[in-house]
Enzyme design. Structure first.
Site, PDB file in Angstrom:
ATOM      1  N   LYS A   1      -3.668  -3.389  16.351  1.00 40.52           N
ATOM      2  CA  LYS A   1      -4.628  -2.774  15.155  1.00 40.52           C
ATOM      3  C   LYS A   1      -5.766  -1.951  16.096  1.00 40.52           C
ATOM      4  O   LYS A   1      -5.872  -0.757  15.414  1.00 40.52           O
ATOM      5  CB  LYS A   1      -5.194  -3.519  14.115  1.00 40.52           C
TER       6      LYS A   1
ATOM      7  N   ILE B   1       0.678  -1.290  -0.185  1.00 38.15           N
ATOM      8  CA  ILE B   1       0.023   0.103   0.005  1.00 38.15           C
ATOM      9  C   ILE B   1       0.876   1.494   0.040  1.00 38.15           C
ATOM     10  O   ILE B   1       0.521   2.287  -0.681  1.00 38.15           O
ATOM     11  CB  ILE B   1      -0.742   0.092   1.270  1.00 38.15           C
TER      12      ILE B   1
ATOM     13  N   ASN C   1       2.153   3.824   7.927  1.00 34.53           N
ATOM     14  CA  ASN C   1       1.789   2.812   7.090  1.00 34.53           C
ATOM     15  C   ASN C   1       2.340   1.466   7.296  1.00 34.53           C
ATOM     16  O   ASN C   1       1.639   0.446   7.426  1.00 34.53           O
ATOM     17  CB  ASN C   1       1.647   3.199   5.604  1.00 34.53           C
TER      18      ASN C   1
ATOM     19  N   TYR D   1      -1.631  -9.397  16.944  1.00 33.81           N
ATOM     20  CA  TYR D   1      -1.676  -8.389  15.875  1.00 33.81           C
ATOM     21  C   TYR D   1      -3.050  -7.687  15.962  1.00 33.81           C
ATOM     22  O   TYR D   1      -3.077  -6.363  15.714  1.00 33.81           O
ATOM     23  CB  TYR D   1      -1.900  -9.087  14.540  1.00 33.81           C
TER      24      TYR D   1
ATOM     25  N   THR E   1      -0.914  -7.874  -0.210  1.00 26.13           N
ATOM     26  CA  THR E   1       0.498  -7.442   0.129  1.00 26.13           C
ATOM     27  C   THR E   1       1.315  -8.371   0.740  1.00 26.13           C
ATOM     28  O   THR E   1       0.749  -9.486   1.019  1.00 26.13           O
ATOM     29  CB  THR E   1       0.437  -5.984   0.778  1.00 26.13           C
TER      30      THR E   1
END
Length: 258
Positions: A209, A37, A118, A205, A240
């Site tokens: 976030k 991204i 990012n 994870y 990705t």
């Protein structure tokens, strides 16, 4: 179910590279801009005339990304004259190294208009830790970006002044994940897990976030009076290399959705 469906099949965007206004005169810093991204974002902003700093660990990967962007024009083509692309070394998993990154940036630029937090890591091998012995995902996804943002405050404030105090012209964007919506932790976030994370790397994870949402919200409250907008965004279900550490079955199971 509706939330899950909208995450997998989002509506058409209203702002794309086709109608993005000229970004000439604006300075952008994108962490993790050498791939995924971040690379695509750098591509769009560069062709719109922005001055883009790709902050990444690997200089060779970043320079390859820059070369690729310069060689491949946007489709459809932008009406703006291309801007500039620069590499900035950044190691988010080592908090002691971030100050030197910011010092290099300050030596080159007086102002910063948009910081894109990012870069991220997902599902590294259990037991992976940072230089300061923090769980690796927490360090790279939350702690490092938080320190980077704090140290860049002077540049962001200079960006506000250069924008003549235009509301929301200067922004900090935090990249969260659809996992916050589709894989929310039952019972909410337990702060004790930050110091003593378990071995479930997917849960760890998700915690980071959720952390991105908290950081975006708190920073937004703290900087609102300064004219700096802090937001968190969900990048969507994209293919990705962030899942490069994931088990092989992830590609088989989720590949058709990318």
């Amino acid at each position: 179910m509706g939330v899950t469906f909208s995450q997998l099949f989002p509506p058409e965007p209203t702002l794309t590279e086709a109608n993005l206004p000229s970004q000439h005169g604006k300075v952008f810093l994108i962490t993790g801009g050498a791939s995924g991204i971040g690379h695509e974002l750098a591509n769009i902003l560069y062709h719109a005339g922005g001055k883009v700093y790709i902050a990444a660990r690997s200089e060779s990967n970043a320079l390859q990304s820059i070369e690729k962007i310069k060689k491949k024009p946007l489709s459809p083509p932008s009406s703006s004259t291309p801007g500039e692309l620069h590499y900035l070394h950044l190691t988010l998993e080592d908090l002691s190294a971030i100050k030197s990154t910011v010092q290099v940036f300050h030596a080159k630029e007086q102002k910063l208009h948009v910081l894109f937090n990012n870069a991220g890591v997902s599902l590294p091998p259990p037991g992976s830790i940072s230089k300061q012995n923090h769980e690796l995902q927490l360090a790279v996804n939350c702690l490092g970006p938080y320190l980077l943002t704090q140290l860049l405050f002077p540049s962001l404030q200079a960006g506000v002044r250069a924008s003549h105090d235009k509301p929301a012209a200067v922004r900090v964007v935090w990249t969260s994940s659809q996992m916050v919506d589709v894989g929310a932790i039952k019972g909410g976030l337990n702060p004790a897990t930050l110091d003593n994370p378990g071995t479930d790397q997917q849960k760890n994870y998700i915690v980071t976030k959720v952390g991105n949402w908290f950081l975006a919200s708190q920073l937004g409250r703290a900087l609102r009076h300064l004219g700096i907008l802090s937001v968190s965004q969900n990048p969507g279900n994209l293919k990705t290399n962030i899942l490069r550490h994931a088990p092989a079955y992830y590609s088989w199971l989720f590949g058709p959705l990318f």
